[in-house]
Design a protein around this motif. Structure first.
Motif, PDB file in Angstrom:
ATOM      1  N   LEU A  30     -20.376  -1.226   5.844  1.00  0.00           N
ATOM      2  CA  LEU A  30     -19.846  -1.911   7.024  1.00  0.00           C
ATOM      3  C   LEU A  30     -19.154  -3.221   6.650  1.00  0.00           C
ATOM      4  CD1 LEU A  30     -22.736  -1.292   9.563  1.00  0.00           C
ATOM      5  CD2 LEU A  30     -20.384  -0.475   9.764  1.00  0.00           C
ATOM      6  N   LEU A  31     -19.754  -3.970   5.751  1.00  0.00           N
ATOM      7  CA  LEU A  31     -19.136  -5.231   5.323  1.00  0.00           C
ATOM      8  C   LEU A  31     -17.838  -4.975   4.563  1.00  0.00           C
ATOM      9  CD1 LEU A  31     -22.324  -7.214   4.287  1.00  0.00           C
ATOM     10  CD2 LEU A  31     -20.905  -7.532   6.325  1.00  0.00           C
ATOM     11  N   SER A  32     -17.803  -3.908   3.785  1.00  0.00           N
ATOM     12  CA  SER A  32     -16.581  -3.536   3.071  1.00  0.00           C
ATOM     13  C   SER A  32     -15.481  -3.169   4.064  1.00  0.00           C
ATOM     14  CB  SER A  32     -16.861  -2.372   2.128  1.00  0.00           C
ATOM     15  OG  SER A  32     -15.692  -1.963   1.476  1.00  0.00           O
ATOM     16  N   LYS A  33     -15.842  -2.411   5.088  1.00  0.00           N
ATOM     17  CA  LYS A  33     -14.870  -2.032   6.125  1.00  0.00           C
ATOM     18  C   LYS A  33     -14.312  -3.277   6.812  1.00  0.00           C
ATOM     19  CE  LYS A  33     -14.445   0.464  10.465  1.00  0.00           C
ATOM     20  NZ  LYS A  33     -15.112   1.314  11.457  1.00  0.00           N
ATOM     21  N   ALA A  34     -15.189  -4.232   7.108  1.00  0.00           N
ATOM     22  CA  ALA A  34     -14.753  -5.471   7.764  1.00  0.00           C
ATOM     23  C   ALA A  34     -13.765  -6.216   6.873  1.00  0.00           C
ATOM     24  CB  ALA A  34     -15.954  -6.348   8.089  1.00  0.00           C
ATOM     25  N   ARG A  35     -14.087  -6.339   5.590  1.00  0.00           N
ATOM     26  CA  ARG A  35     -13.189  -7.040   4.652  1.00  0.00           C
ATOM     27  C   ARG A  35     -11.849  -6.317   4.524  1.00  0.00           C
ATOM     28  NH1 ARG A  35     -18.108  -7.665   1.920  1.00  0.00           N
ATOM     29  NH2 ARG A  35     -17.643  -5.908   0.569  1.00  0.00           N
ATOM     30  N   GLN A  36     -11.869  -5.003   4.475  1.00  0.00           N
ATOM     31  CA  GLN A  36     -10.623  -4.238   4.366  1.00  0.00           C
ATOM     32  C   GLN A  36      -9.749  -4.440   5.597  1.00  0.00           C
ATOM     33  OE1 GLN A  36     -11.901  -0.226   3.676  1.00  0.00           O
ATOM     34  NE2 GLN A  36     -12.441  -0.625   1.543  1.00  0.00           N
ATOM     35  N   ASN A  37     -10.357  -4.412   6.771  1.00  0.00           N
ATOM     36  CA  ASN A  37      -9.581  -4.614   8.001  1.00  0.00           C
ATOM     37  C   ASN A  37      -8.985  -6.017   8.048  1.00  0.00           C
ATOM     38  OD1 ASN A  37     -10.130  -2.043   8.842  1.00  0.00           O
ATOM     39  ND2 ASN A  37     -11.707  -2.618  10.297  1.00  0.00           N
ATOM     40  N   GLU A  38      -9.765  -7.014   7.642  1.00  0.00           N
ATOM     41  CA  GLU A  38      -9.248  -8.384   7.628  1.00  0.00           C
ATOM     42  C   GLU A  38      -8.144  -8.545   6.595  1.00  0.00           C
ATOM     43  OE1 GLU A  38     -13.467 -10.291   9.148  1.00  0.00           O
ATOM     44  OE2 GLU A  38     -13.029 -10.196   7.002  1.00  0.00           O
ATOM     45  N   ALA A  39      -8.275  -7.891   5.457  1.00  0.00           N
ATOM     46  CA  ALA A  39      -7.226  -7.943   4.438  1.00  0.00           C
ATOM     47  C   ALA A  39      -5.950  -7.290   4.956  1.00  0.00           C
ATOM     48  CB  ALA A  39      -7.691  -7.264   3.157  1.00  0.00           C
ATOM     49  N   ALA A  40      -6.084  -6.190   5.668  1.00  0.00           N
ATOM     50  CA  ALA A  40      -4.906  -5.513   6.227  1.00  0.00           C
ATOM     51  C   ALA A  40      -4.173  -6.425   7.200  1.00  0.00           C
ATOM     52  CB  ALA A  40      -5.318  -4.219   6.916  1.00  0.00           C
ATOM     53  N   VAL A  41      -4.915  -7.175   8.000  1.00  0.00           N
ATOM     54  CA  VAL A  41      -4.296  -8.121   8.939  1.00  0.00           C
ATOM     55  C   VAL A  41      -3.555  -9.202   8.169  1.00  0.00           C
ATOM     56  CG1 VAL A  41      -4.787  -9.919  10.648  1.00  0.00           C
ATOM     57  CG2 VAL A  41      -5.900  -7.688  10.824  1.00  0.00           C
ATOM     58  N   ASN A  42      -4.190  -9.741   7.126  1.00  0.00           N
ATOM     59  CA  ASN A  42      -3.548 -10.798   6.339  1.00  0.00           C
ATOM     60  C   ASN A  42      -2.292 -10.297   5.635  1.00  0.00           C
ATOM     61  OD1 ASN A  42      -5.387 -12.786   7.050  1.00  0.00           O
ATOM     62  ND2 ASN A  42      -6.773 -12.234   5.407  1.00  0.00           N
ATOM     63  N   ILE A  43      -2.329  -9.100   5.114  1.00  0.00           N
ATOM     64  CA  ILE A  43      -1.154  -8.523   4.449  1.00  0.00           C
ATOM     65  C   ILE A  43      -0.041  -8.319   5.465  1.00  0.00           C
ATOM     66  CG2 ILE A  43      -0.266  -6.441   3.327  1.00  0.00           C
ATOM     67  CD1 ILE A  43      -3.048  -6.289   1.913  1.00  0.00           C
ATOM     68  N   ASP A  44      -0.382  -7.802   6.639  1.00  0.00           N
ATOM     69  CA  ASP A  44       0.625  -7.577   7.671  1.00  0.00           C
ATOM     70  C   ASP A  44       1.257  -8.895   8.101  1.00  0.00           C
ATOM     71  OD1 ASP A  44       1.972  -5.767   9.569  1.00  0.00           O
ATOM     72  OD2 ASP A  44       0.898  -6.970  11.073  1.00  0.00           O
ATOM     73  N   ARG A  45       0.449  -9.932   8.248  1.00  0.00           N
ATOM     74  CA  ARG A  45       0.989 -11.251   8.617  1.00  0.00           C
ATOM     75  C   ARG A  45       1.913 -11.777   7.522  1.00  0.00           C
ATOM     76  NH1 ARG A  45      -4.499 -14.136  10.951  1.00  0.00           N
ATOM     77  NH2 ARG A  45      -4.538 -13.044  12.942  1.00  0.00           N
ATOM     78  N   TRP A  46       1.508 -11.594   6.259  1.00  0.00           N
ATOM     79  CA  TRP A  46       2.315 -12.074   5.132  1.00  0.00           C
ATOM     80  C   TRP A  46       3.656 -11.336   5.095  1.00  0.00           C
ATOM     81  CZ3 TRP A  46       3.556  -9.425   0.462  1.00  0.00           C
ATOM     82  CH2 TRP A  46       4.202 -10.231  -0.484  1.00  0.00           C
ATOM     83  N   ILE A  47       3.612 -10.028   5.256  1.00  0.00           N
ATOM     84  CA  ILE A  47       4.837  -9.232   5.218  1.00  0.00           C
ATOM     85  C   ILE A  47       5.755  -9.586   6.380  1.00  0.00           C
ATOM     86  CG2 ILE A  47       5.731  -6.883   5.513  1.00  0.00           C
ATOM     87  CD1 ILE A  47       3.324  -5.941   3.854  1.00  0.00           C
ATOM     88  N   SER A  48       5.162  -9.884   7.524  1.00  0.00           N
ATOM     89  CA  SER A  48       5.947 -10.171   8.729  1.00  0.00           C
ATOM     90  C   SER A  48       6.438 -11.614   8.802  1.00  0.00           C
ATOM     91  CB  SER A  48       5.097  -9.888   9.968  1.00  0.00           C
ATOM     92  OG  SER A  48       4.689  -8.549   9.987  1.00  0.00           O
ATOM     93  N   ALA A  49       5.961 -12.459   7.922  1.00  0.00           N
ATOM     94  CA  ALA A  49       6.321 -13.874   7.972  1.00  0.00           C
ATOM     95  C   ALA A  49       7.799 -14.070   7.633  1.00  0.00           C
ATOM     96  CB  ALA A  49       5.468 -14.674   6.996  1.00  0.00           C
ATOM     97  N   PRO A  50       8.439 -15.005   8.313  1.00  0.00           N
ATOM     98  CA  PRO A  50       9.830 -15.305   7.995  1.00  0.00           C
ATOM     99  C   PRO A  50       9.952 -15.763   6.533  1.00  0.00           C
ATOM    100  CG  PRO A  50       9.158 -16.448   9.988  1.00  0.00           C
ATOM    101  CD  PRO A  50       7.934 -15.839   9.385  1.00  0.00           C
ATOM    102  N   GLY A  51      10.937 -15.226   5.837  1.00  0.00           N
ATOM    103  CA  GLY A  51      11.187 -15.622   4.467  1.00  0.00           C
ATOM    104  C   GLY A  51      10.316 -14.911   3.447  1.00  0.00           C
ATOM    105  N   SER A  52       9.465 -14.004   3.905  1.00  0.00           N
ATOM    106  CA  SER A  52       8.642 -13.281   2.930  1.00  0.00           C
ATOM    107  C   SER A  52       9.521 -12.298   2.169  1.00  0.00           C
ATOM    108  CB  SER A  52       7.487 -12.565   3.621  1.00  0.00           C
ATOM    109  OG  SER A  52       7.966 -11.531   4.433  1.00  0.00           O
ATOM    110  N   PRO A  53       9.165 -12.037   0.912  1.00  0.00           N
ATOM    111  CA  PRO A  53       9.982 -11.110   0.124  1.00  0.00           C
ATOM    112  C   PRO A  53       9.903  -9.699   0.707  1.00  0.00           C
ATOM    113  CG  PRO A  53       7.983 -11.718  -1.050  1.00  0.00           C
ATOM    114  CD  PRO A  53       8.029 -12.542   0.203  1.00  0.00           C
TER     115      PRO A  53
END
Length: 62
Positions: free
Chosen positions: A34-57
């Motif tokens: 369960l803790l692994s699932k929580a970390r994976q979901n939070e990482a997915a959100v952070n990656i999506d935010r990074w990719i969607s950020a203006p000026g991101s590669p």
């Protein structure tokens, strides 16, 4: 199918639910999953935010 809640919000809610369930379990494999699932979901959100950020590669698709 159109969702009323954004994908990001669903991931964050899933992470929160997993952490709450894990808090009620004794240490062990089920709690760790369960803790692994929580970390994976939070990482997915952070990656999506990074990719969607203006000026991101952006990946080169040539």
């Amino acid at each position: 199918m159109k969702h009323q809640v954004s994908f990001e919000d669903r991931l964050l809610q899933s992470a929160q639910d997993a952490r709450e369930k894990a808090a009620r379990l004794p240490p062990g494999a089920a709690r760790d999953r369960l803790l692994s699932k929580a970390r994976q979901n939070e990482a997915a959100v952070n990656i999506d935010r990074w990719i969607s950020a203006p000026g991101s590669p952006r990946p080169d698709r040539s």
